[in-house]
Design an enzyme around this catalytic site. Structure first.
Site, PDB file in Angstrom:
ATOM      1  N   THR A 157      36.746  -3.226  -9.430  1.00 51.07           N
ATOM      2  CA  THR A 157      37.079  -4.376  -8.573  1.00 51.07           C
ATOM      3  C   THR A 157      36.751  -5.632  -9.377  1.00 51.07           C
ATOM      4  O   THR A 157      37.552  -6.058 -10.190  1.00 51.07           O
ATOM      5  CB  THR A 157      36.331  -4.314  -7.228  1.00 51.07           C
ATOM      6  OG1 THR A 157      34.939  -4.183  -7.480  1.00 51.07           O
ATOM      7  CG2 THR A 157      36.835  -3.163  -6.388  1.00 51.07           C
ATOM      8  N   LYS A 183      31.453   2.299 -10.772  1.00 51.11           N
ATOM      9  CA  LYS A 183      31.858   0.914 -10.696  1.00 51.11           C
ATOM     10  C   LYS A 183      30.755   0.110 -10.037  1.00 51.11           C
ATOM     11  O   LYS A 183      29.917   0.639  -9.326  1.00 51.11           O
ATOM     12  CB  LYS A 183      33.151   0.768  -9.902  1.00 51.11           C
ATOM     13  CG  LYS A 183      32.974   1.118  -8.418  1.00 51.11           C
ATOM     14  CD  LYS A 183      34.161   0.679  -7.587  1.00 51.11           C
ATOM     15  CE  LYS A 183      34.350  -0.818  -7.653  1.00 51.11           C
ATOM     16  NZ  LYS A 183      33.323  -1.603  -6.908  1.00 51.11           N
ATOM     17  N   THR A 194      31.152  -2.611  -4.633  1.00 50.44           N
ATOM     18  CA  THR A 194      30.394  -1.515  -4.103  1.00 50.44           C
ATOM     19  C   THR A 194      29.973  -0.697  -5.298  1.00 50.44           C
ATOM     20  O   THR A 194      30.673  -0.670  -6.293  1.00 50.44           O
ATOM     21  CB  THR A 194      31.319  -0.648  -3.213  1.00 50.44           C
ATOM     22  OG1 THR A 194      31.592  -1.347  -2.027  1.00 50.44           O
ATOM     23  CG2 THR A 194      30.693   0.677  -2.892  1.00 50.44           C
ATOM     24  N   GLU A 280      28.188  -9.178 -11.314  1.00 49.53           N
ATOM     25  CA  GLU A 280      29.112 -10.287 -11.122  1.00 49.53           C
ATOM     26  C   GLU A 280      28.651 -11.551 -11.845  1.00 49.53           C
ATOM     27  O   GLU A 280      27.575 -12.077 -11.590  1.00 49.53           O
ATOM     28  CB  GLU A 280      29.288 -10.576  -9.632  1.00 49.53           C
ATOM     29  CG  GLU A 280      30.183  -9.543  -8.978  1.00 49.53           C
ATOM     30  CD  GLU A 280      30.337  -9.765  -7.486  1.00 49.53           C
ATOM     31  OE1 GLU A 280      31.279  -9.211  -6.932  1.00 49.53           O
ATOM     32  OE2 GLU A 280      29.523 -10.487  -6.901  1.00 49.53           O
ATOM     33  N   ASN A 406      31.527 -15.607  -5.708  1.00 48.86           N
ATOM     34  CA  ASN A 406      31.177 -15.271  -4.337  1.00 48.86           C
ATOM     35  C   ASN A 406      31.366 -16.395  -3.336  1.00 48.86           C
ATOM     36  O   ASN A 406      31.202 -16.195  -2.135  1.00 48.86           O
ATOM     37  CB  ASN A 406      29.743 -14.738  -4.281  1.00 48.86           C
ATOM     38  CG  ASN A 406      29.680 -13.357  -4.880  1.00 48.86           C
ATOM     39  OD1 ASN A 406      30.295 -12.445  -4.352  1.00 48.86           O
ATOM     40  ND2 ASN A 406      28.994 -13.221  -5.990  1.00 48.86           N
TER      41      ASN A 406
END
Lengths: 411, 411
Positions: A157, A183, A194, A280, A406
Site C-alpha cells: 500500500t 507489508k 496494515t 511511512e 497521513n
C-alpha cells in the site's frame, strides 16, 4: 552458519510446493497489481496470530475461526485497497464469498481458504472484482521466485519496497525452507496500511508446535516493531507448513524444533525490520537494544517506549544525539530502573560511541554523534546494569512525510 | 453562574496577597525574560503533584521533599532554559542554593522556597546567573495582574502564548480567588518543554483538603491532556493557599469544599486546555469526549487513546473526518466495548454532525465534515452506550511544525 541456517533469495514461494500469483483487480488503485494468491500443492497445517485491536476486520475474524477449528489451509487470497473492517455482516459475507470463489477455482474445500485485506476502513469490497481477480489468478499460479515476488508487490500500500525473506535449515535429515512476505507501513486509510505477513514452509511439523513456534516468535519480532503506535484492525501473520521437505516430522520440543525456531526467527525478524525500516515517510531504521535488564519483559518495555517516543523519533530524523529524550522515554515506560546507572551508546555503519555513563553525559563529540546518526540504519544501546536479559525493538524516525502522508485528504 | 463561580482576568497574582516578578537572567535565551518568582505576603499551605517519570529532575525532588514534610511555602523560583534534570548531586545542590538565595533576599526560611525548572536535560544551571536573577526579582515583586502576566511570559519555552486563568467563588462568607499560570508545550530539549503549573489561592483550607483537592482535580485536567505522549522529567503542579480571603476555613468535605473544588477545576481545566491548544507546532485544540461509558476509568482510557493517536492527530491537521482512525484507537486502547454500538459525532463552531451510527458510517457530507474540522477548536464525541459515565481529554493535531521543531539540531 553459526546459527545453523542459511539465508536464501525468495519469499513466499521459496519452500517446496508453494505457488503464488497476482493480478490487477481494480479494487481501488488503477494500473497496478492489487490482489495476490498463495497456494500449496497439498493441504498445510496453519498457524496464525492476529491484531489485538477489539475492532477486528472481517478477514481477521474469518481466519481466526479457521485456525481455531484446526482446518487445513491450502490457499490465501489477499487484496490491497480496502481493509474490509467496520463493514458488519456484509463484510463477513464477502470473506465467505471470496473463500467460496477460490475453493471453486482451485478445487479445494472452502474452509481451506484464508483471506486477508489491507486498505480503507469502512468501505465494502467490490465483490464482483474480487471474484474476477480470484478467477484470474488461479490459472496463473506458479512455483519459483517470480510468483512470490509479484505477490509481495501486489499487497503493498504505502510501502515503498516489497518485502521478502527466506532461509534454509537442515532438520531431520532434510533441507527445510521457510520463506515469507509482508507489508507495512502505517495503519489505515487513507494510507491503507496494515501489517500483513505470510510465511510458508515445507517443514513437516505438528500443528501444536507450529502454533507454539509462531506465538513465541512474534513476541520478539512483529510485536517489537512500531511505526506509529497505532495497532491496525487487520494485522495478521499466517504460517503455513505443507511438510513437503521430507524431514522427519517435528513432534516434540528438541534440537529439530529449536533449529526450526531459529530459522523462523530469521525470517520473521528480517521481515519485521523491513517493515520498520519502510515505515511511512521514514528515512531511517531505528533499532533500540536494552541490555543488562533483570527480566526480558523489563527490557522489552524499555525498548518499546524508546522506539515509540515521538520526540526521540523526531530527533533521529534530525540526526540529533538527543539522549535526554531516550532516558526520558525509558523513565515513563513503567519499567523500574536506576537512571543514574544507565550507559548509552549510539552505533551505525559510521561508528560507535558512548553518550552517557552512569546517567550523566560523557564528553562526546556532537559532530561525530551526528555522523553516526546520519546513516539509514541507526542503533541506540542502553545498558541498565541490573542483570543479563536483553531485548531489541525496531522503529523509524518521525518525518515531515509521515505527517504529509497521513494528513492528506482521502481521495 | 450556574456552577457557582465567576471567571475573572488574571493569573498567579489574582488571589489576595500574592505577588510576582520576572527578570532576564540570561540562563540560555538572550533578550527575553527567563526567570519568575511567586511570593505570598504570608506563608501558605502547599500541595503539589509531580511527574510520574522515574527520571525526575532535581527541582521535582526538592519540591516533593518540601511538600511531603508539610513545610509552609512562601515563594517559588522558576527558570526557563535548563531543566536541571539528569544532573546528579550537583543539580540537587543548585536547588538548595537557589532556595537559600531566595530565602536571604526575602527574609524567609529556606524550606519555604519551592523551585521549578524547564529546558534542556543534562545541562547544569549557571548558578551565578540564577542567584543574580533571584536578587534582581525580590525587590521587584508586585501585586496586581501585571506581575502575574510578566511571570507567565517568563516561564514560556516553545509556548506561543502565555497561559493564565483565574476565578472567584463565594465560600464561607468571603470571596475566594483562585488563579494560576502554566506552560507547555512538548517535553524537553531542544524545545525545553515541560508542563509546569502554578496555582495560588487566598482560600483558607486545611492542608489535607488542599492536597486532596489537587490530587483529585489533576486526574481530570492535567492528566487528561497530551501533546506528544512523552511524559517530562519535570512536570510539576503547585497549589499554594495563604488563607487571606478571610473565609471560614474549609476543614471538611461539604458544600464549601465542593465549591472550592469546582472553582479549582475551572482554573486547572482552562490551563490544561491552553497547554493542549498550544502544543508544539499545532494548529488546533482537539477535544475528545467519551459518553455512555460503564465506568469513568473506561471513558478516560478511550479518550486518551484517541488524543494520543498519531494517525488521528495527523487527520485532524488535514481536516479529514477519518473516523476509522478514531474507532481503531479506541479498539487498541485496552478498554472493552462493542465497536458495533458506537455513535460518533464531530463538532466545532462550524456545526455538529453524526459520522457513524452503531459502528457503521452514516451518509454524511465529507465537505461539511471538513468544514467542521477546519476550526481552531474541534471536538469528537463518541457514545459507547454502556452506561452513564463520561470523560474528556484534550490534545492537538500533529503537524509539519511539530516535526520541524523537534528534529532541529540543538543549538
Amino acid at each position: 552458519m553459526e546459527k545453523g541456517f542459511t539465508p536464501i533469495a525468495g519469499g513466499v514461494t521459496a519452500a517446496k510446493g508453494f505457488m503464488a500469483a497476482s493480478t490487477a483487480a481494480g479494487i481501488k488503485y488503477s494500473g497496478r497489481q492489487d490482489m495476490a494468491m498463495i497456494y500449496s500443492r497439498i493441504p498445510c497445517r496453519a498457524a496464525g496470530t492476529f491484531t489485538t485491536n477489539i475492532v477486528k476486520a472481517a478477514p481477521v475474524k474469518w481466519d481466526q475461526a479457521r485456525i481455531e477449528e484446526g482446518a487445513a489451509a491450502q490457499a490465501v487470497v489477499i487484496n490491497a485497497g480496502i481493509a474490509n473492517a467496520c463493514t458488519g455482516q456484509e463484510g463477513m459475507d464477502y470473506c465467505s464469498q471470496t473463500a467460496e470463489a477460490a475453493a471453486q477455482a482451485l478445487g479445494i474445500p472452502k474452509e481451506s481458504v484464508l483471506v486477508a485485506s489491507t486498505g480503507v476502513i469502512g468501505m465494502q469490497l467490490p465483490m464482483d472484482r474480487i471474484a474476477a481477480g480470484v478467477a484470474a489468478m488461479a490459472p496463473k499460479l506458479e512455483e519459483g521466485l517470480a510468483g512470490g515476488e509479484a505477490a509481495s508487490k501486489a499487497i503493498m500500500t504505502t510501502d515503498t519496497k516489497n518485502k521478502e525473506a527466506a532461509v534454509q535449515v537442515e532438520i531431520g535429515g532434510a533441507t527445510v525452507t521457510i520463506g515469507g512476505m509482508c507489508k507495512g507501513s502505517g495503519m489505515i486509510h487513507p494510507n491503507m496500511c496494515t501489517m500483513l505477513s505470510f510465511v510458508t514452509t515445507d517443514a513437516a511439523i505438528s500443528r501444536d508446535l507450529l502454533l507454539a513456534a509462531l506465538r513465541e516468535d512474534i513476541k520478539d519480532t512483529y510485536n517489537m516493531i512500531s511505526v506509529d503506535g497505532d495497532t491496525s484492525t487487520n494485522d495478521t501473520v499466517l504460517l503455513l507448513a505443507n511438510g513437503m521437505a521430507g524431514n522427519a516430522e517435528i513432534t516434540e520440543k528438541g534440537p529439530d524444533y529449536e533449529a526450526f525456531c531459529r530459522a523462523l526467527r530469521y525470517v520473521n525478524e528480517t521481515l519485521s525490520k523491513k517493515i520498520a525500516g519502510d515505515g511511512e515517510g521514514c528515512t531511517a531504521l531505528f533499532e533500540v537494544q536494552i541490555r543488562g535488564a533483570a527480566t526480558k519483559e523489563q527490557a522489552k518495555v524499555l525498548a518499546k517506549a524508546v522506539i515509540t517516543s515521538n520526540l526521540t523519533k523526531a530527533a533521529i530524523f534530525g540526526h540529533d544525539a538527543n539522549w535526554g529524550r531516550i532516558l526520558c522515554a525509558m523513565g515513563y515506560s513503567g519499567a523500574q530502573f536506576d537512571p543514574e546507572k544507565v550507559d548509552l551508546f549510539f552505533e551505525s555503519r559510521a561508528g560507535r560511541m558512548q553518550i552517557i555513563a552512569d546517567g550523566v553525559a560523557v564528553d562526546y563529540s556532537e559532530e561525530q554523534a551526528t555522523k553516526i546518526l546520519s546513516e539509514p540504519e541507526v542503533r541506540a544501546i542502553a545498558d541498565i546494569k541490573m542483570g543479563e536479559e536483553e531485548a531489541t525493538a525496531w522503529g523509524c524516525d518521525l518525518t515531515f512525510d509521515y505527517v504529509k502522508i497521513n494528513a492528506d485528504y482521502r481521495s
